[in-house]
Design a protein around this motif. Sequence first.
Motif, PDB file in Angstrom:
ATOM      1  N   ASP A 151       0.869  -1.175   0.000  1.00  0.00           N
ATOM      2  CA  ASP A 151       0.000   0.000   0.000  1.00  0.00           C
ATOM      3  C   ASP A 151       0.909   1.229   0.000  1.00  0.00           C
ATOM      4  O   ASP A 151       1.684   1.425   0.944  1.00  0.00           O
ATOM      5  N   LEU A 152       0.814   2.040  -1.041  1.00  0.00           N
ATOM      6  CA  LEU A 152       1.757   3.151  -1.172  1.00  0.00           C
ATOM      7  C   LEU A 152       1.564   4.223  -0.095  1.00  0.00           C
ATOM      8  O   LEU A 152       2.433   5.090   0.072  1.00  0.00           O
ATOM      9  N   ALA A 153       0.466   4.142   0.652  1.00  0.00           N
ATOM     10  CA  ALA A 153       0.303   5.057   1.797  1.00  0.00           C
ATOM     11  C   ALA A 153       1.348   4.744   2.865  1.00  0.00           C
ATOM     12  O   ALA A 153       1.613   5.572   3.743  1.00  0.00           O
ATOM     13  N   GLU A 154       1.900   3.536   2.813  1.00  0.00           N
ATOM     14  CA  GLU A 154       2.867   3.115   3.839  1.00  0.00           C
ATOM     15  C   GLU A 154       4.293   3.050   3.307  1.00  0.00           C
ATOM     16  O   GLU A 154       5.138   2.316   3.830  1.00  0.00           O
ATOM     17  N   LEU A 155       4.565   3.834   2.280  1.00  0.00           N
ATOM     18  CA  LEU A 155       5.882   3.779   1.644  1.00  0.00           C
ATOM     19  C   LEU A 155       6.964   4.406   2.529  1.00  0.00           C
ATOM     20  O   LEU A 155       6.832   5.556   2.946  1.00  0.00           O
ATOM     21  N   PRO A 156       8.029   3.659   2.822  1.00  0.00           N
ATOM     22  CA  PRO A 156       9.119   4.261   3.604  1.00  0.00           C
ATOM     23  C   PRO A 156       9.836   5.350   2.797  1.00  0.00           C
ATOM     24  O   PRO A 156       9.760   5.379   1.567  1.00  0.00           O
ATOM     25  N   TYR A 290      12.213  -7.242  -0.867  1.00  0.00           N
ATOM     26  CA  TYR A 290      10.907  -6.570  -1.013  1.00  0.00           C
ATOM     27  C   TYR A 290      10.150  -6.539   0.309  1.00  0.00           C
ATOM     28  O   TYR A 290       9.477  -5.556   0.626  1.00  0.00           O
ATOM     29  N   ARG A 291      10.255  -7.607   1.084  1.00  0.00           N
ATOM     30  CA  ARG A 291       9.560  -7.591   2.387  1.00  0.00           C
ATOM     31  C   ARG A 291      10.176  -6.543   3.305  1.00  0.00           C
ATOM     32  O   ARG A 291       9.485  -5.933   4.116  1.00  0.00           O
ATOM     33  N   SER A 292      11.488  -6.318   3.175  1.00  0.00           N
ATOM     34  CA  SER A 292      12.126  -5.306   4.025  1.00  0.00           C
ATOM     35  C   SER A 292      11.622  -3.901   3.681  1.00  0.00           C
ATOM     36  O   SER A 292      11.725  -2.978   4.487  1.00  0.00           O
ATOM     37  N   LEU A 293      11.034  -3.750   2.493  1.00  0.00           N
ATOM     38  CA  LEU A 293      10.480  -2.450   2.088  1.00  0.00           C
ATOM     39  C   LEU A 293       9.002  -2.332   2.452  1.00  0.00           C
ATOM     40  O   LEU A 293       8.406  -1.280   2.255  1.00  0.00           O
ATOM     41  N   GLY A 294       8.394  -3.416   2.940  1.00  0.00           N
ATOM     42  CA  GLY A 294       6.987  -3.381   3.350  1.00  0.00           C
ATOM     43  C   GLY A 294       6.057  -4.197   2.468  1.00  0.00           C
ATOM     44  O   GLY A 294       4.860  -4.284   2.752  1.00  0.00           O
TER      45      GLY A 294
END
Length: 309
Positions: A151-156, A290-294
């Motif tokens: 979800d791009l709302a949760e982008l680090p 990819y999981r480390s990025l959310g």
Amino acid sequence: MDARRPRRSGYRDGVRRDDFTGPADLRAMQLMASRLWTPTSRFHPGQLAWSRYVQPVDPAVTAPDEAISLWRDGTAVVGFGWAEAPDWLEVQVDPAHPEVADEVALWFEEWSDAERQSVITMEGDVMEAALDRAGFEPRREEPWITHHVLDLAELPDVPAVDGYRFRHVEPGEARVRAACHAAAWSDDAPSPVDEAVYSALMAAWPYRHDLDWVAVDASGQMVASALVWLDPATGVGLLEPVGCIPEHRGRGLAGAVTLAALHRLRDLGARTAQVTPRGDDGYPGPQRLYRSLGFRPTARTVTWTRALD
Ligand SMILES: CC(C)(COP(=O)(O)OP(=O)(O)OC[C@H]1O[C@@H](n2cnc3c(N)ncnc32)[C@H](O)[C@@H]1OP(=O)(O)O)[C@@H](O)C(=O)NCCC(=O)NCCS
């Protein structure tokens, strides 16, 4: 004429099958993938563009050992089979047309002369029952792909990496961009991606150079890359592919350039990012990245095979 090829086109139950005739058909397949897109559906339209143009190809025809057929209900594509080789079928069928799943399996059987045939499909897909009826068996232990979404709302935020900066590619940079990709993707075998191949990718819908991101070192050389394909109809961006050349790995570059590309994706109004790394333990690095990025897993593929006597 190729003896393997069945009838060129035909009608059954109101659904018509046609052989692939070029870029307009690829676009029609992409529109079907877009119309059916969910976090667990088989294809994003960008994946089809990438798969078609990632090697030297005549856009108008299939290769000698390749076949693509489309099934249409009226003008809408409701299924396609893409035999990348006689022993390997890629497929997507509209769940509202389960009968087309049997048609695709039958078409592949008529076309292929391989003694062992494999089909890759999503777990729980409408294809599974048809493959079972056609004598295929699921091989859950064979290497698989796990679809992931973010979800791009949760982008680090994009982390800084000393000595590097991130930017998008410009339209005239096919040669250097191809070299960066090829250097990252030649661990096992030389990559087929060169300037001509990359130029074709850049010309394919829905490529956008402002979603094609690279990390460059102090000398300006491209050393890592992340390409995002935005489907404007769904607002979903597919990350395909990501790479970092061997000398620059382990410094966080692949993760950072991916985040930089995803920030542009979000700025363009997209809501969701998707990526489809290997899910089995045979090649775990990208999934961990990819999981480390959310990114979080949604569904996996299963390879179905049958051996003909
Ligand atoms: C996978 C690849 C892109 C990683 O590039 P990279 O710049 O070294 O990755 P990063 O430094 O940003 O790694 C971020 C995280 O990913 C994970 N990761 C990356 N590569 C990994 C590997 N080979 N094994 C295990 N974990 C790995 C780690 O969790 C790492 O976090 P850490 O720094 O805490 O260990 C690179 O090895 C590559 O180009 N490989 C060939 C092409 C490929 O497989 N691309 C991905 C599939 S689309």
